[in-house]
Design a protein around this motif. Structure first.
Motif, PDB file in Angstrom:
ATOM      1  N   HIS A  51     -65.107  21.926  24.428  1.00 16.81           N
ATOM      2  CA  HIS A  51     -63.922  22.566  24.325  1.00 16.81           C
ATOM      3  C   HIS A  51     -63.042  22.643  25.637  1.00 16.81           C
ATOM      4  N   THR A  53     -61.377  24.792  27.684  1.00 20.68           N
ATOM      5  CA  THR A  53     -60.890  26.020  27.544  1.00 20.68           C
ATOM      6  C   THR A  53     -61.162  26.626  29.122  1.00 20.68           C
ATOM      7  N   GLU A 345     -58.723  32.057  21.423  1.00 19.47           N
ATOM      8  CA  GLU A 345     -59.188  31.291  22.783  1.00 19.47           C
ATOM      9  C   GLU A 345     -60.833  30.920  23.079  1.00 19.47           C
ATOM     10  N   HIS A 347     -64.863  31.807  22.456  1.00 22.18           N
ATOM     11  CA  HIS A 347     -65.647  33.060  23.052  1.00 22.18           C
ATOM     12  C   HIS A 347     -65.026  33.635  24.251  1.00 22.18           C
TER      13      HIS A 347
HETATM   14  N1  ADE Z   1     -67.134  27.528  22.272  1.00 25.30           N
HETATM   15  C1  ADE Z   1     -66.890  28.719  21.910  1.00 25.30           C
HETATM   16  N2  ADE Z   1     -66.053  29.296  22.721  1.00 25.30           N
HETATM   17  C2  ADE Z   1     -65.740  28.459  23.628  1.00 25.30           C
HETATM   18  C3  ADE Z   1     -65.056  28.747  25.077  1.00 25.30           C
HETATM   19  N3  ADE Z   1     -64.218  29.827  25.171  1.00 25.30           N
HETATM   20  N4  ADE Z   1     -65.134  27.520  25.951  1.00 25.30           N
HETATM   21  C4  ADE Z   1     -65.965  26.433  25.713  1.00 25.30           C
HETATM   22  N5  ADE Z   1     -66.612  26.385  24.374  1.00 25.30           N
HETATM   23  C5  ADE Z   1     -66.611  27.393  23.750  1.00 25.30           C
END
Ligand code: ADE
Length: 418
Positions: A51, A53, A345, A347
């Motif tokens: 992901h 992020t 956003e 975790h």
């Molecule tokens: N999976 C769940 N939350 C995430 C995050 N904040 N960053 C990357 N992968 C995740």
């Protein structure tokens, strides 16, 4: 540099948000400082499907500090933070192939773009990269020494590949580290799922009936936090031991067919498909709010819901209304994709700190030792797991007791009884 992102102009926002997240990732920062000195990943080509992020940005920076050459794509079409993708490209020179809301074709094109760089180590979250490599890019397999997997769903897929003799290189199950699943899956999913549901709907949980499908680590996190917000929580579960735990944790437990007519909110976290079927949708109350926080968008039978619905429209971002022939309105959040990353956003950084310290150390471990492993799914070495727990406690200013020599001897012996 080859990349595909929404808009490079978003980079400035991404830099600020990434810095903010990084402040809550002390363990990963410690790993990064060491990587900077020792360069354990010099020249290692890493293909990452995660992901995209702010927390992933910190992990990518860490690997790059260790000398790795990374390419990153999204592990879900709806989880990308476009400003982070821009920040990674513009500020950190890391090629990213990810755009929030990309269609399935683009999603897989992006996975292929990462594979075009011939990774020798793969990092996956859900095993789409590994599955694509093993089915469509088999010519690249001989160059791969190993990989890591972040999530329960991915580990299940990879174990099934290993059992069938289909897995062609070793994988480290990051998910199975205690410092990952006991915290990320439970407290991370617990908080971020509730966050996603609230951001999407702005509805009050207090006094509502909240149905959690699945009582694994993720489900118990959501059940715990929904209760904390004042909801009456019902748990549905297929495994008797987990169901019993839910009962003794004080939740009502029943089959989904019984829960469907009484729930106000529903959230699936089972890892399996068609947990909520059209029959369940048809028996729900008018206005029921339905979401998924499991890895794939297969837990809600949206195909049949779409077929049966007499009309559908977007009510607000991430909230789609379906009107059923019985006149009742069902609200599906975030296209049935994981709601914590679609509408919120993901975790919080402080918990991803441990997950991603595991990822970074697992990549280093594979780079050092991968060549000698079998084509199996391996756990994270317990020393790494313990070290991460110790560093996390230290970063929180918490010290703990250690065993005396006498105690150490006692627990190792069998002779001494009453
Ligand atoms: N999976 C769940 N939350 C995430 C995050 N904040 N960053 C990357 N992968 C995740």
């Amino acid at each position: 540099m080859n990349y595909h992102i929404k808009d490079a102009v978003l980079a400035d926002t991404g830099v600020l948000r990434t810095e903010w997240a990084n402040q809550s990732m002390p363990v990963l920062n410690r790993v990064r400082e060491r990587f900077e000195r020792e360069k354990p990943l010099a020249g290692v080509r890493v293909g990452a499907c995660l992901h995209v992020t702010t927390e992933t940005a910190s992990l990518m920076r860490t690997l790059k500090s260790g000398g790795a050459e990374i390419n990153l794509c999204a592990s879900n079409p709806l989880s990308t933070q476009d400003d982070v993708a821009a920040c990674l490209v513009k500020e950190y020179d890391i090629p990213v192939f990810a755009i929030k809301g990309e269609d399935t074709t683009t999603y897989y094109q992006h996975i292929h773009s990462v594979l075009d760089n011939h990774p020798i180590i793969t990092m996956d979250d859900g095993a789409d990269l590994v599955a694509t490599l093993h089915s469509q890019r088999t010519d690249l397999l001989k160059g791969v020494i190993g990989g890591t997997e972040e999530t329960t769903t991915g580990i299940i897929r990879l174990r099934s590949m290993a059992e069938k003799g289909a897995l062609k290189y070793p994988i480290i199950a990051v998910n199975d580290a205690n410092t990952k699943h006991l915290f990320d899956n439970r407290y991370g999913t617990g908080q971020s799922t509730i966050d996603g549901i609230i951001r999407a709907t702005n509805r009050l949980l207090a006094g509502s009936t909240f149905v959690v499908c699945g009582y694994g680590m993720c489900g118990r996190g959501v059940a715990m936090r929904a209760r904390g917000m004042g909801a009456n929580v019902i748990v549905t579960e297929v495994k008797p031991i987990l169901a019993l735990e839910a009962v003794m944790d004080g939740f009502r437990v029943m089959p989904i067919a019984e829960a469907a007519p009484i729930g106000d909110f529903f959230c699936t976290l089972t890892g399996d498909l068609r947990v909520i079927t059209i029959e369940h949708f048809l028996s729900m109350k008018d206005g029921a709010i339905v979401s998924n926080s499991g890895h794939f968008n297969v837990e809600l039978d949206l195909e049949n819901l779409q077929d049966k619905a007499t009309s559908r429209r977007m009510i607000r971002e991430f909230v789609e209304e379906f009107i059923l022939p019985n006149g009742r309105r069902i609200y599906v959040l975030g296209e049935g994709r994981l709601i914590n990353l679609a509408a919120a956003e993901g975790h919080p950084s402080s918990v991803m700190d441990m997950s991603f310290a595991n990822q970074a150390l697992a990549v280093e471990y594979i780079a050092k030792k991968g060549q000698s492993f079998d084509k199996k799914v391996y756990p994270i070495p317990p020393e790494i797991d313990e070290e991460i727990a110790q560093l996390k406690l230290a970063s929180m200013g918490i010290s703990i007791d250690t065993l005396t020599e006498e105690q150490e001897k006692y627990i190792r012996s069998w002779e001494m009884g009453t």
